[in-house]
Design an enzyme around this catalytic site. Structure first.
Site, PDB file in Angstrom:
ATOM      1  N   THR A 129       4.948   9.185  18.732  1.00 26.15           N
ATOM      2  CA  THR A 129       3.600   9.055  19.279  1.00 26.15           C
ATOM      3  C   THR A 129       2.912  10.397  19.499  1.00 26.15           C
ATOM      4  O   THR A 129       3.501  11.330  20.054  1.00 26.15           O
ATOM      5  CB  THR A 129       3.643   8.287  20.607  1.00 26.15           C
ATOM      6  OG1 THR A 129       4.227   6.997  20.384  1.00 26.15           O
ATOM      7  CG2 THR A 129       2.250   8.103  21.188  1.00 26.15           C
ATOM      8  N   LYS A 152       2.455   7.468  15.287  1.00 24.68           N
ATOM      9  CA  LYS A 152       1.566   6.551  15.999  1.00 24.68           C
ATOM     10  C   LYS A 152       0.548   7.391  16.751  1.00 24.68           C
ATOM     11  O   LYS A 152       0.919   8.203  17.610  1.00 24.68           O
ATOM     12  CB  LYS A 152       2.359   5.665  16.954  1.00 24.68           C
ATOM     13  CG  LYS A 152       1.497   4.738  17.803  1.00 24.68           C
ATOM     14  CD  LYS A 152       2.356   3.765  18.588  1.00 24.68           C
ATOM     15  CE  LYS A 152       1.541   2.913  19.514  1.00 24.68           C
ATOM     16  NZ  LYS A 152       2.342   1.859  20.161  1.00 24.68           N
ATOM     17  N   LYS A 154      -2.598   7.828  19.226  1.00 27.17           N
ATOM     18  CA  LYS A 154      -3.363   7.238  20.319  1.00 27.17           C
ATOM     19  C   LYS A 154      -4.831   7.653  20.210  1.00 27.17           C
ATOM     20  O   LYS A 154      -5.152   8.841  20.184  1.00 27.17           O
ATOM     21  CB  LYS A 154      -2.796   7.691  21.680  1.00 27.17           C
ATOM     22  CG  LYS A 154      -1.412   7.146  21.997  1.00 27.17           C
ATOM     23  CD  LYS A 154      -1.447   5.663  22.307  1.00 27.17           C
ATOM     24  CE  LYS A 154      -0.116   5.164  22.815  1.00 27.17           C
ATOM     25  NZ  LYS A 154      -0.152   3.726  23.161  1.00 27.17           N
ATOM     26  N   ASP A 179      -3.259   3.377  17.690  1.00 31.93           N
ATOM     27  CA  ASP A 179      -3.315   2.508  18.865  1.00 31.93           C
ATOM     28  C   ASP A 179      -4.539   2.874  19.690  1.00 31.93           C
ATOM     29  O   ASP A 179      -4.595   3.958  20.280  1.00 31.93           O
ATOM     30  CB  ASP A 179      -2.045   2.659  19.700  1.00 31.93           C
ATOM     31  CG  ASP A 179      -1.960   1.638  20.831  1.00 31.93           C
ATOM     32  OD1 ASP A 179      -2.894   0.829  20.977  1.00 31.93           O
ATOM     33  OD2 ASP A 179      -0.944   1.642  21.555  1.00 31.93           O
ATOM     34  N   GLU A 205      -3.613  -0.902  16.206  1.00 33.19           N
ATOM     35  CA  GLU A 205      -3.220  -1.747  17.340  1.00 33.19           C
ATOM     36  C   GLU A 205      -4.383  -1.939  18.303  1.00 33.19           C
ATOM     37  O   GLU A 205      -5.063  -0.979  18.668  1.00 33.19           O
ATOM     38  CB  GLU A 205      -2.077  -1.092  18.116  1.00 33.19           C
ATOM     39  CG  GLU A 205      -0.691  -1.326  17.601  1.00 33.19           C
ATOM     40  CD  GLU A 205       0.306  -0.753  18.594  1.00 33.19           C
ATOM     41  OE1 GLU A 205       0.557  -1.412  19.635  1.00 33.19           O
ATOM     42  OE2 GLU A 205       0.819   0.349  18.363  1.00 33.19           O
ATOM     43  N   ASP A 228      -1.589  -6.265  20.711  1.00 32.44           N
ATOM     44  CA  ASP A 228      -0.634  -5.753  21.700  1.00 32.44           C
ATOM     45  C   ASP A 228      -0.951  -6.391  23.049  1.00 32.44           C
ATOM     46  O   ASP A 228      -0.321  -7.361  23.458  1.00 32.44           O
ATOM     47  CB  ASP A 228      -0.684  -4.229  21.781  1.00 32.44           C
ATOM     48  CG  ASP A 228       0.369  -3.662  22.742  1.00 32.44           C
ATOM     49  OD1 ASP A 228       1.103  -4.452  23.376  1.00 32.44           O
ATOM     50  OD2 ASP A 228       0.467  -2.432  22.873  1.00 32.44           O
ATOM     51  N   LYS A 250       6.986  -6.492  22.803  1.00 34.84           N
ATOM     52  CA  LYS A 250       7.614  -5.574  23.760  1.00 34.84           C
ATOM     53  C   LYS A 250       8.383  -6.397  24.776  1.00 34.84           C
ATOM     54  O   LYS A 250       7.871  -7.400  25.290  1.00 34.84           O
ATOM     55  CB  LYS A 250       6.561  -4.718  24.482  1.00 34.84           C
ATOM     56  CG  LYS A 250       5.810  -3.755  23.590  1.00 34.84           C
ATOM     57  CD  LYS A 250       4.740  -3.004  24.387  1.00 34.84           C
ATOM     58  CE  LYS A 250       3.968  -2.036  23.522  1.00 34.84           C
ATOM     59  NZ  LYS A 250       2.848  -1.392  24.258  1.00 34.84           N
ATOM     60  N   CYS A 278       7.431  -0.285  22.638  1.00 36.39           N
ATOM     61  CA  CYS A 278       8.122   0.079  23.883  1.00 36.39           C
ATOM     62  C   CYS A 278       7.141   0.762  24.817  1.00 36.39           C
ATOM     63  O   CYS A 278       6.048   1.157  24.432  1.00 36.39           O
ATOM     64  CB  CYS A 278       9.296   1.016  23.586  1.00 36.39           C
ATOM     65  SG  CYS A 278       8.792   2.683  23.051  1.00 36.39           S
ATOM     66  N   ASP A 300       8.570   1.051  16.862  1.00 35.10           N
ATOM     67  CA  ASP A 300       8.047   2.101  17.741  1.00 35.10           C
ATOM     68  C   ASP A 300       8.938   2.160  18.977  1.00 35.10           C
ATOM     69  O   ASP A 300       8.641   1.571  20.010  1.00 35.10           O
ATOM     70  CB  ASP A 300       6.591   1.795  18.115  1.00 35.10           C
ATOM     71  CG  ASP A 300       6.007   2.822  19.081  1.00 35.10           C
ATOM     72  OD1 ASP A 300       6.513   3.965  19.113  1.00 35.10           O
ATOM     73  OD2 ASP A 300       5.054   2.487  19.807  1.00 35.10           O
ATOM     74  N   ASP A 302      10.232   5.175  20.402  1.00 33.80           N
ATOM     75  CA  ASP A 302      10.371   6.617  20.613  1.00 33.80           C
ATOM     76  C   ASP A 302      10.330   7.010  22.080  1.00 33.80           C
ATOM     77  O   ASP A 302      10.278   8.208  22.396  1.00 33.80           O
ATOM     78  CB  ASP A 302       9.274   7.363  19.848  1.00 33.80           C
ATOM     79  CG  ASP A 302       7.871   7.076  20.389  1.00 33.80           C
ATOM     80  OD1 ASP A 302       7.695   6.064  21.093  1.00 33.80           O
ATOM     81  OD2 ASP A 302       6.940   7.858  20.101  1.00 33.80           O
TER      82      ASP A 302
END
Length: 331
Positions: A129, A152, A154, A179, A205, A228, A250, A278, A300, A302
């Site tokens: 991320t 990933k 953000k 995301d 996402e 999500d 998740k 996660c 994902d 991490d």
């Protein structure tokens, strides 16, 4: 044979410093606050870790209280099947569900996937991320992680086109998933999706707020879109079919591995691609999700890589490859 009356539950709040800060559209944090449940019986102990999420009205203190309230039920023989009804889906049930699974495995002398009739997990590639920031800051962070095959990113609203363009230039070879954490609006949705498509993003996402995502059904989605915050357990799947192409499972949302495995099977039957996600937490929280990773298009997990340190005996990470847990950690 010893009665289940000897089962004991202990729960505690733990704090794990994050390496630097972890920033998304809803804010930044410098530590991961987790709650760990430990169920003991006849000299064996099973553990489960969860992350209470303020987005869903959860706090560490309330999660701890919810777990401690299950002491009597556990002493009377509460099993995982009954647990699904006894507690609502959420972080507290996740910790207890995973602790009971870990205990079952240790008492039987078998790995948990054997008990569940699932294939043994293999190593898999996890996303790494990149926190939300200015285009320049995100490009600098991305450059340091450009050797990783899956990133990933953000995002968070105004200026996201510049952010994703800067990230792509810094990591020309990496697969990118984005995301937005509910930060886009129906007005900028198509513009931002186009910016992601132009940057070669594979998946976006949760671009719109949960419950206000109807626009996704009315547009031609140039990039696959993953639910999500809009998806929690099996009950929430059916209504998402016209809006989303994938779902992020998740354990803290589903309330444990028991529901998460059933949800993954149901989601695939409905034609969704699977992402396993996660919260920022230790390897104890990641370990059960490794069973789900085997049927996921996107992994994902991490969380431990974002911490200043992981717990002893944590998962083995070799670059972006994450390996199944040793029995001493979980399962």
């Amino acid at each position: 044979m010893t009665s289940s009356l000897s089962r004991k539950l202990a729960a505690s709040i733990e704090r794990w410093p994050i390496a630097g800060a972890f920033t998304i559209s809803r804010g930044a944090k410098t530590e991961a606050i987790t709650v760990v449940a430990t169920v003991s019986h006849d000299g064996e102990s099973g553990r489960g870790e969860c992350v209470p999420y303020p987005r869903y009205g959860e706090t560490p203190e309330a999660t701890l209280e919810a777990l401690n309230a299950m002491q009597e039920a556990l002493a009377k023989g509460l099993d995982r099947t009954a647990l699904q009804v006894a507690m609502p889906a959420g972080a507290a049930r996740n910790a207890l569900d995973c602790a009971l699974l870990d205990l079952e495995a240790k008492r039987s002398g078998q790995r948990v996937w054997t008990l569940l009739g699932r294939p043994a997990p293999r190593s898999c590639t996890t996303a790494f991320t990149i926190s939300l920031g200015s285009p320049e800051a995100m490009a600098a962070a991305t450059a340091k992680a450009a050797h990783r095959p899956l990133l990933k990113i953000k995002l968070g609203g105004d200026g996201d086109d510049a952010r994703i363009s800067a990230v792509r230039k810094a990591a020309p070879e990496s697969e990118l998933i984005v995301d937005a954490n509910e930060a886009w609006t129906p007005d900028n949705l198509e513009y931002n999706l186009a910016a992601c498509a132009n940057a070669g993003v594979t998946l976006v996402e949760q671009p719109l707020p949960a419950g206000r995502d109807e626009a996704l059904a009315r547009i031609k989605r140039r990039v696959a879109v993953c639910a999500d915050e809009s998806v929690h357990d099996r009950a929430s799947l059916e209504g998402l079919r016209t809006r989303y192409d994938a779902v992020n499972i998740k354990l803290d949302k589903t309330g444990g591995l028991t529901e998460a495995l059933a949800m993954a099977d149901a989601a695939q039957a409905l034609g969704f691609e699977i992402m396993i996600g996660c919260m920022v937490a230790t390897s104890l929280a990641m370990a059960p999700a490794m069973l789900l990773a085997q049927q996921a298009r996107f992994v994902d997990l991490d969380g431990p890589l974002l911490l200043a340190r992981d717990r002893d005996g944590g998962l083995r990470y070799d670059g972006s490859l994450v390996y199944p847990p040793e029995a001493a950690l979980w399962g």
